[in-house]
Design a protein around this motif. Structure first.
Motif: not given
Length: 157
Positions: A56-61, A115-131
């Motif tokens: 969870l922490l690693a996939s969090w922006h 929840e409406l979660s927002r995600f971003v694609f950076e450094q070749g992978q998806w990250f959870y940003l916020d919601g």
């Protein structure tokens, strides 16, 4: 070839219909990257169910990631996931959002998070940003969240 334990051959908590070992554990424990924002959201839900705090922490922006989580102390028992809507979040997008309802039990009370979660694609992978999050206690006369069409008090209460 990866050999799965019996627990990894059980249904995936994300609701995909696949075995957890063939689905979310591929991302959580075996290092595969989510191909879409929805796949990341589903794997994060499964990580909450399985108590996989490191994932969870690693996939969090990094801009919004908390310093730590304490899932074992929460007392939450996750009981189901329903994806409502997905916007963008495909391989060629840089951002995406996923609206979902996650159901859980806490101290004997059935509740849910919408929840409406927002995600971003950076450094070749998806990250959870916020919601945008809404906790909802289920009223006795409300429709049961299991989808039966009955009132909560006549169904899962």
């Amino acid at each position: 070839m990866i050999v799965l334990s019996d627990s990894e051959n059980s249904g995936c908590p994300c609701g995909s219909g696949q075995n957890v070992g063939d689905c979310c554990l591929q991302l959580i424990r075996y290092g595969l990257k989510a191909q879409t924002a929805e796949a990341l959201m589903r794997s994060r839900y499964s990580a909450y169910v399985l108590g996989e705090e490191a994932y969870l922490l690693a996939s969090w922006h990094a801009d919004t990631r908390p310093a730590a989580l304490n899932l074992s102390a929460s007392g939450v028992v996750w009981t189901g996931l329903e994806v409502i809507r997905v916007r963008k979040g495909q391989a060629d997008d840089k951002e995406g959002s996923v609206e979902f309802i996650a159901r859980y039990r806490l101290n004997g009370s059935k509740e849910q998070i919408h929840e409406l979660s927002r995600f971003v694609f950076e450094q070749g992978q998806w990250f959870y940003l916020d919601g945008d999050l809404r906790h909802q206690k289920i009223a006795r006369n409300a429709a049961c969240p299991c989808g039966s069409g009955k009132k909560y008090k006549r169904c899962c209460a």
